[in-house]
Design a protein around this motif. Structure first.
Motif, PDB file in Angstrom:
ATOM      1  N   ASN A 125      31.308 -11.208   5.080  1.00  0.00           N
ATOM      2  CA  ASN A 125      32.761 -11.018   5.173  1.00  0.00           C
ATOM      3  C   ASN A 125      33.092  -9.599   5.633  1.00  0.00           C
ATOM      4  N   MET A 126      32.949  -8.628   4.716  1.00  0.00           N
ATOM      5  CA  MET A 126      33.260  -7.236   5.065  1.00  0.00           C
ATOM      6  C   MET A 126      32.064  -6.515   5.698  1.00  0.00           C
ATOM      7  N   GLY A 127      30.865  -6.970   5.371  1.00  0.00           N
ATOM      8  CA  GLY A 127      29.655  -6.288   5.846  1.00  0.00           C
ATOM      9  C   GLY A 127      29.571  -6.199   7.355  1.00  0.00           C
ATOM     10  N   VAL A 128      30.086  -7.217   8.043  1.00  0.00           N
ATOM     11  CA  VAL A 128      30.015  -7.136   9.510  1.00  0.00           C
ATOM     12  C   VAL A 128      30.870  -5.974  10.042  1.00  0.00           C
ATOM     13  N   TYR A 129      31.918  -5.593   9.303  1.00  0.00           N
ATOM     14  CA  TYR A 129      32.684  -4.404   9.707  1.00  0.00           C
ATOM     15  C   TYR A 129      31.842  -3.136   9.550  1.00  0.00           C
ATOM     16  N   SER A 130      31.068  -3.056   8.447  1.00  0.00           N
ATOM     17  CA  SER A 130      30.209  -1.873   8.264  1.00  0.00           C
ATOM     18  C   SER A 130      29.179  -1.795   9.384  1.00  0.00           C
ATOM     19  N   ILE A 131      28.595  -2.942   9.705  1.00  0.00           N
ATOM     20  CA  ILE A 131      27.590  -2.975  10.780  1.00  0.00           C
ATOM     21  C   ILE A 131      28.237  -2.517  12.091  1.00  0.00           C
ATOM     22  N   GLN A 132      29.405  -3.085  12.384  1.00  0.00           N
ATOM     23  CA  GLN A 132      30.143  -2.703  13.584  1.00  0.00           C
ATOM     24  C   GLN A 132      30.416  -1.203  13.620  1.00  0.00           C
ATOM     25  N   SER A 133      30.970  -0.678  12.497  1.00  0.00           N
ATOM     26  CA  SER A 133      31.324   0.750  12.453  1.00  0.00           C
ATOM     27  C   SER A 133      30.094   1.616  12.657  1.00  0.00           C
ATOM     28  N   ALA A 134      28.980   1.245  12.012  1.00  0.00           N
ATOM     29  CA  ALA A 134      27.763   2.055  12.139  1.00  0.00           C
ATOM     30  C   ALA A 134      27.304   2.099  13.583  1.00  0.00           C
ATOM     31  N   ILE A 135      27.502   0.987  14.293  1.00  0.00           N
ATOM     32  CA  ILE A 135      27.041   0.940  15.685  1.00  0.00           C
ATOM     33  C   ILE A 135      27.999   1.700  16.610  1.00  0.00           C
ATOM     34  N   TYR A 136      29.325   1.471  16.488  1.00  0.00           N
ATOM     35  CA  TYR A 136      30.180   2.260  17.392  1.00  0.00           C
ATOM     36  C   TYR A 136      30.348   3.700  16.918  1.00  0.00           C
ATOM     37  N   GLY A 137      30.058   3.940  15.646  1.00  0.00           N
ATOM     38  CA  GLY A 137      30.093   5.318  15.137  1.00  0.00           C
ATOM     39  C   GLY A 137      28.854   6.119  15.506  1.00  0.00           C
ATOM     40  N   SER A 138      27.844   5.443  16.057  1.00  0.00           N
ATOM     41  CA  SER A 138      26.634   6.148  16.499  1.00  0.00           C
ATOM     42  C   SER A 138      26.364   5.891  17.981  1.00  0.00           C
ATOM     43  N   GLY A 139      27.005   4.856  18.526  1.00  0.00           N
ATOM     44  CA  GLY A 139      26.812   4.519  19.942  1.00  0.00           C
ATOM     45  C   GLY A 139      25.483   3.841  20.226  1.00  0.00           C
ATOM     46  N   GLN A 140      24.800   3.382  19.173  1.00  0.00           N
ATOM     47  CA  GLN A 140      23.467   2.794  19.368  1.00  0.00           C
ATOM     48  C   GLN A 140      23.275   1.605  18.437  1.00  0.00           C
ATOM     49  N   ASN A 141      22.341   0.734  18.845  1.00  0.00           N
ATOM     50  CA  ASN A 141      21.915  -0.325  17.934  1.00  0.00           C
ATOM     51  C   ASN A 141      20.788   0.202  17.054  1.00  0.00           C
ATOM     52  N   PRO A 142      20.732  -0.219  15.795  1.00  0.00           N
ATOM     53  CA  PRO A 142      19.633   0.243  14.938  1.00  0.00           C
ATOM     54  C   PRO A 142      18.283  -0.320  15.384  1.00  0.00           C
ATOM     55  N   VAL A 143      17.219   0.460  15.103  1.00  0.00           N
ATOM     56  CA  VAL A 143      15.863  -0.026  15.407  1.00  0.00           C
ATOM     57  C   VAL A 143      15.150  -0.499  14.146  1.00  0.00           C
ATOM     58  N   SER A 144      15.746  -0.196  12.987  1.00  0.00           N
ATOM     59  CA  SER A 144      15.184  -0.738  11.750  1.00  0.00           C
ATOM     60  C   SER A 144      16.263  -0.785  10.688  1.00  0.00           C
ATOM     61  N   VAL A 145      16.032  -1.636   9.694  1.00  0.00           N
ATOM     62  CA  VAL A 145      16.961  -1.722   8.571  1.00  0.00           C
ATOM     63  C   VAL A 145      16.183  -1.982   7.281  1.00  0.00           C
ATOM     64  N   SER A 146      16.615  -1.296   6.208  1.00  0.00           N
ATOM     65  CA  SER A 146      16.097  -1.559   4.855  1.00  0.00           C
ATOM     66  C   SER A 146      17.323  -1.785   3.980  1.00  0.00           C
ATOM     67  N   ALA A 147      17.251  -2.733   3.038  1.00  0.00           N
ATOM     68  CA  ALA A 147      18.477  -3.069   2.301  1.00  0.00           C
ATOM     69  C   ALA A 147      18.216  -3.350   0.825  1.00  0.00           C
ATOM     70  N   GLN A 148      19.272  -3.151   0.031  1.00  0.00           N
ATOM     71  CA  GLN A 148      19.231  -3.435  -1.408  1.00  0.00           C
ATOM     72  C   GLN A 148      20.480  -4.222  -1.800  1.00  0.00           C
ATOM     73  N   GLU A 149      20.314  -5.090  -2.788  1.00  0.00           N
ATOM     74  CA  GLU A 149      21.456  -5.872  -3.282  1.00  0.00           C
ATOM     75  C   GLU A 149      21.694  -5.516  -4.749  1.00  0.00           C
ATOM     76  N   PHE A 150      22.966  -5.462  -5.150  1.00  0.00           N
ATOM     77  CA  PHE A 150      23.328  -5.157  -6.543  1.00  0.00           C
ATOM     78  C   PHE A 150      24.262  -6.249  -7.052  1.00  0.00           C
ATOM     79  N   SER A 151      24.061  -6.631  -8.299  1.00  0.00           N
ATOM     80  CA  SER A 151      24.895  -7.677  -8.868  1.00  0.00           C
ATOM     81  C   SER A 151      25.348  -7.257 -10.259  1.00  0.00           C
ATOM     82  N   THR A 152      26.669  -7.146 -10.453  1.00  0.00           N
ATOM     83  CA  THR A 152      27.174  -6.751 -11.771  1.00  0.00           C
ATOM     84  C   THR A 152      28.047  -7.836 -12.394  1.00  0.00           C
TER      85      THR A 152
END
Ligand code: NAD
Length: 379
Positions: free
Chosen positions: A222-249
């Motif tokens: 839902n919102m995560g695709v906006y973060s992905i978008q922002s990170a890409i246009y905020g850097s002008g590049q596509n990422p070459v790697s990703v590491s991720a963590q999930e939290f549940s409260t």
């Protein structure tokens, strides 16, 4: 779009963008809701799914657009047919339901189908829209898998129709200014980008966004695709790697979908990025740091007006217009005038590749997942 003579069409096309804007403006005077006149040179858009986004954002925006207008609707709720027909002056023959949707192919007044349904329904309706010979706008996220994105792209290619994704911020002036700063290296080389897009969900636990079969995932889809978008246009590049963590409260509420996800990107120039998304906290921010300064948008992805500031003390200020009107006009200009498609299908597919890599990394305990995206989706 109502049929116009080839001669008139050629004349219109040869007027160029500036003249075109003036000519459509002058003939689109509007007395009141439902009495819009002079849509001759505009593309007719049909909205599929009349939920909140269509009702409160897209339809009102289509009263402000210069190159397209609301020509039809597709709804599964009969009560909405009359309400919308009266409010927007729609013709009975341009009102469809999900069963007779495919007959939209015979309606010359509808040029573009805009799919605004729960995520897992995007692929089916986008493919059927393409097969009906209509240009397609697909809401974000483009689909619930890379495989479905491929199927949409292929269907549009086969039908020779244009395809876009509902990433409205590519037409938004604050966002475009960040893109310019990144591209022109106003503050030098980018070194770090942080992109957060999240809201606090407390509503009906039965909503489709919390049902994986309909949403494909939780905050990330839902919102995560906006973060992905922002990170890409905020850097002008596509990422070459990703590491991720999930939290549940709040596992009792988020039974079926992800609540909070953080992910780290590495970029080809050595820059790093962090994205954060959640359905449990409100954040809406983009921060890019360069060798000689920084830019921040906060908010960065709501309906605007956005706010922006730079490390040199400058405060960004642009006039506000509905982002969705700008977005639909940009796509219409792409169709009518051959301007660049600011949000091609490949961009939606690229983001889904990243989404799948993030879920894979989480599944594998935060393992770094390599990506080979090249310039995919970068316009
Ligand atoms: P919503 O719940 O308000 O509306 C969903 C619509 O789909 C309703 O009209 C509903 O009747 C219809 N529908 C058909 N079959 C359904 C089913 N099986 N279950 C539930 N609803 C069904 O949702 P929304 O906020 O309008 O979101 C629709 C799409 O638009 C989503 O893909 C969402 O991600 C996207 N969206 C994009 C933005 C943006 O800023 N670009 C903002 C909001 C929503």
């Amino acid at each position: 779009m109502k049929k116009i003579s080839r001669r008139a069409f050629n004349t219109t096309m040869s007027l160029g963008m500036g003249m075109m804007v003036n000519s459509t403006k002058s003939c689109s005077s509007q007395s009141k809701l439902g009495e819009k006149v002079g849509n001759e040179n505009k593309l007719g858009i049909a909205l599929v799914g009349l939920g909140r986004y269509s009702e409160f954002q897209l339809a009102p925006s289509l009263l402000e657009t210069e190159h397209c207008y609301l020509a039809g609707i597709v709804t599964g709720t009969p009560e909405k047919e009359k309400l919308w027909a009266e409010k927007y002056g729609l013709k009975q023959e341009s009102i469809y339901n999900y069963e007779n949707f495919d007959s939209i192919k015979d309606n010359d007044e509808i040029d573009v189908v805009y799919v605004v349904l729960p995520n897992s329904m995007h692929a089916d309706f986008c493919i059927r829209a393409a097969q009906a010979g209509k240009h397609v706008i697909c809401e974000k996220p483009m689909a619930v898998s890379v495989e479905e994105c491929d199927a949409i792209i292929e269907a549009c290619k086969q039908a020779n129709v244009k395809l876009s994704v509902g990433y409205r911020l590519h037409s938004e002036p604050y966002t475009q200014e960040v893109m310019r700063i990144v591209k022109e290296k106003t503050f030098g080389e980018v070194r770090f980008v942080s992109a957060d897009a999240a809201y606090n969900s407390r509503g009906n636990p039965g909503q489709w966004r919390l049902d994986k079969a309909l949403s494909g995932g939780g905050a990330l889809m839902n919102m995560g695709v906006y973060s992905i978008q922002s990170a890409i246009y905020g850097s002008g590049q596509n990422p070459v790697s990703v590491s991720a963590q999930e939290f549940s409260t709040r596992p009792d509420y988020f039974k079926d979908t992800d609540e909070t996800i953080s992910a780290q990107f590495e970029f080809p120039n050595g820059a790093v990025g962090n994205i954060f998304t959640s359905h449990n906290v409100g954040i809406n921010r983009l921060f890019s740091s360069f060798d000689k300064g920084w830019v921040e948008l906060n908010p960065a992805n709501n309906y605007g007006p956005l706010k922006g500031r730079l490390s040199n003390g400058e405060v960004l200020e642009f006039p506000h217009k509905r982002q969705q009107a700008l977005q639909m006009d940009d796509f219409s200009k792409h169709i009518l005038q051959g301007t660049t498609n600011l949000v091609p299908g490949e961009m939606g597919k690229r983001d889904m590749i990243i989404v799948e890599a993030i879920y894979q990394s989480i599944k594998e305990g935060g393992k770094k997942i390599e990506l080979d995206l090249g310039m995919m989706g970068i316009v």
